[in-house]
Design a protein around this motif. Structure first.
Motif, PDB file in Angstrom:
ATOM      1  N   ARG A 141      36.708  47.922  44.176  1.00 34.31           N
ATOM      2  CA  ARG A 141      36.387  48.622  45.436  1.00 34.31           C
ATOM      3  C   ARG A 141      36.573  47.681  46.627  1.00 34.31           C
ATOM      4  O   ARG A 141      37.046  48.088  47.688  1.00 34.31           O
ATOM      5  CB  ARG A 141      34.961  49.158  45.401  1.00 34.31           C
ATOM      6  N   LEU A 142      36.170  46.421  46.440  1.00 36.78           N
ATOM      7  CA  LEU A 142      36.329  45.446  47.519  1.00 36.78           C
ATOM      8  C   LEU A 142      37.803  45.151  47.774  1.00 36.78           C
ATOM      9  O   LEU A 142      38.199  44.932  48.921  1.00 36.78           O
ATOM     10  CB  LEU A 142      35.571  44.156  47.181  1.00 36.78           C
ATOM     11  N   VAL A 143      38.609  45.134  46.726  1.00 41.88           N
ATOM     12  CA  VAL A 143      40.051  44.893  46.876  1.00 41.88           C
ATOM     13  C   VAL A 143      40.663  45.951  47.797  1.00 41.88           C
ATOM     14  O   VAL A 143      41.559  45.649  48.584  1.00 41.88           O
ATOM     15  CB  VAL A 143      40.742  44.865  45.488  1.00 41.88           C
ATOM     16  N   ARG A 144      40.153  47.160  47.743  1.00 38.49           N
ATOM     17  CA  ARG A 144      40.683  48.230  48.607  1.00 38.49           C
ATOM     18  C   ARG A 144      40.449  47.959  50.090  1.00 38.49           C
ATOM     19  O   ARG A 144      41.082  48.580  50.943  1.00 38.49           O
ATOM     20  CB  ARG A 144      40.046  49.566  48.234  1.00 38.49           C
ATOM     21  N   ARG A 145      39.546  47.054  50.404  1.00 45.74           N
ATOM     22  CA  ARG A 145      39.272  46.707  51.806  1.00 45.74           C
ATOM     23  C   ARG A 145      40.243  45.651  52.337  1.00 45.74           C
ATOM     24  O   ARG A 145      40.249  45.363  53.525  1.00 45.74           O
ATOM     25  CB  ARG A 145      37.843  46.199  51.959  1.00 45.74           C
TER      26      ARG A 145
ATOM     27  N   ARG B 103      46.553  43.677  48.156  1.00 39.61           N
ATOM     28  CA  ARG B 103      45.716  44.396  47.179  1.00 39.61           C
ATOM     29  C   ARG B 103      46.216  44.250  45.749  1.00 39.61           C
ATOM     30  O   ARG B 103      45.431  44.024  44.832  1.00 39.61           O
ATOM     31  CB  ARG B 103      45.638  45.873  47.537  1.00 39.61           C
ATOM     32  N   GLY B 104      47.500  44.400  45.540  1.00 40.07           N
ATOM     33  CA  GLY B 104      48.060  44.318  44.187  1.00 40.07           C
ATOM     34  C   GLY B 104      47.791  42.965  43.548  1.00 40.07           C
ATOM     35  O   GLY B 104      47.402  42.887  42.373  1.00 40.07           O
ATOM     36  N   TYR B 105      47.981  41.905  44.327  1.00 37.88           N
ATOM     37  CA  TYR B 105      47.752  40.558  43.806  1.00 37.88           C
ATOM     38  C   TYR B 105      46.308  40.387  43.358  1.00 37.88           C
ATOM     39  O   TYR B 105      46.043  39.914  42.249  1.00 37.88           O
ATOM     40  CB  TYR B 105      48.108  39.505  44.866  1.00 37.88           C
TER      41      TYR B 105
ATOM     42  N   ALA C  60      43.973  42.694  42.744  1.00 38.36           N
ATOM     43  CA  ALA C  60      43.597  43.608  41.662  1.00 38.36           C
ATOM     44  C   ALA C  60      44.059  43.036  40.319  1.00 38.36           C
ATOM     45  O   ALA C  60      43.304  43.040  39.337  1.00 38.36           O
ATOM     46  CB  ALA C  60      44.200  44.983  41.889  1.00 38.36           C
ATOM     47  N   LYS C  61      45.278  42.519  40.284  1.00 38.83           N
ATOM     48  CA  LYS C  61      45.799  41.904  39.053  1.00 38.83           C
ATOM     49  C   LYS C  61      45.011  40.649  38.705  1.00 38.83           C
ATOM     50  O   LYS C  61      44.666  40.424  37.546  1.00 38.83           O
ATOM     51  CB  LYS C  61      47.277  41.571  39.237  1.00 38.83           C
ATOM     52  N   TYR C  62      44.702  39.840  39.698  1.00 40.34           N
ATOM     53  CA  TYR C  62      43.929  38.614  39.488  1.00 40.34           C
ATOM     54  C   TYR C  62      42.554  38.937  38.906  1.00 40.34           C
ATOM     55  O   TYR C  62      42.106  38.293  37.951  1.00 40.34           O
ATOM     56  CB  TYR C  62      43.793  37.874  40.826  1.00 40.34           C
ATOM     57  N   ALA C  63      41.893  39.941  39.459  1.00 34.48           N
ATOM     58  CA  ALA C  63      40.568  40.333  38.964  1.00 34.48           C
ATOM     59  C   ALA C  63      40.660  40.810  37.524  1.00 34.48           C
ATOM     60  O   ALA C  63      39.855  40.414  36.670  1.00 34.48           O
ATOM     61  CB  ALA C  63      39.968  41.419  39.853  1.00 34.48           C
ATOM     62  N   ARG C  64      41.630  41.651  37.235  1.00 34.99           N
ATOM     63  CA  ARG C  64      41.793  42.166  35.866  1.00 34.99           C
ATOM     64  C   ARG C  64      42.016  41.026  34.879  1.00 34.99           C
ATOM     65  O   ARG C  64      41.394  40.976  33.826  1.00 34.99           O
ATOM     66  CB  ARG C  64      42.946  43.153  35.795  1.00 34.99           C
TER      67      ARG C  64
END
Length: 82
Positions: A13-17, A23-25, A27-31
């Motif tokens: 949710r924070l990545v969407r901010r 964002r893509g980077y 989101a992938k890093y978090a996953r």
């Protein structure tokens, strides 16, 4: 496990901010990070607490990097540090 899933969802949710181009980077890093630590022993509360604290602190760092108000991470703080 449930706490980790809630933390991961909140990080996304924070990545969407963040700015669209980053964002893509993140989101992938978090996953990748959540997947890498999925085999941590649930009974090792010290390691889990350290991981959750790092999750929160790194999220704050990224939010500051992109000048997003860190109050956006209050829910993550409650999940990880509360």
């Amino acid at each position: 496990m449930e706490k980790a899933v809630r933390a991961y969802a909140e990080v996304l949710r924070l990545v969407r901010r963040l700015p669209k181009e980053s964002r893509g980077y993140y989101a992938k890093y978090a996953r990748e990070n959540f997947v890498n630590y999925r085999d941590v022993d649930p009974s090792d509360s010290t390691t889990l607490n350290d991981l959750f604290n790092r999750t929160y602190n790194h999220s704050l760092w990224v939010l500051h990097k992109y000048s997003v108000d860190d109050s956006a991470a209050n829910k993550l703080k409650r999940i990880c540090c509360g």
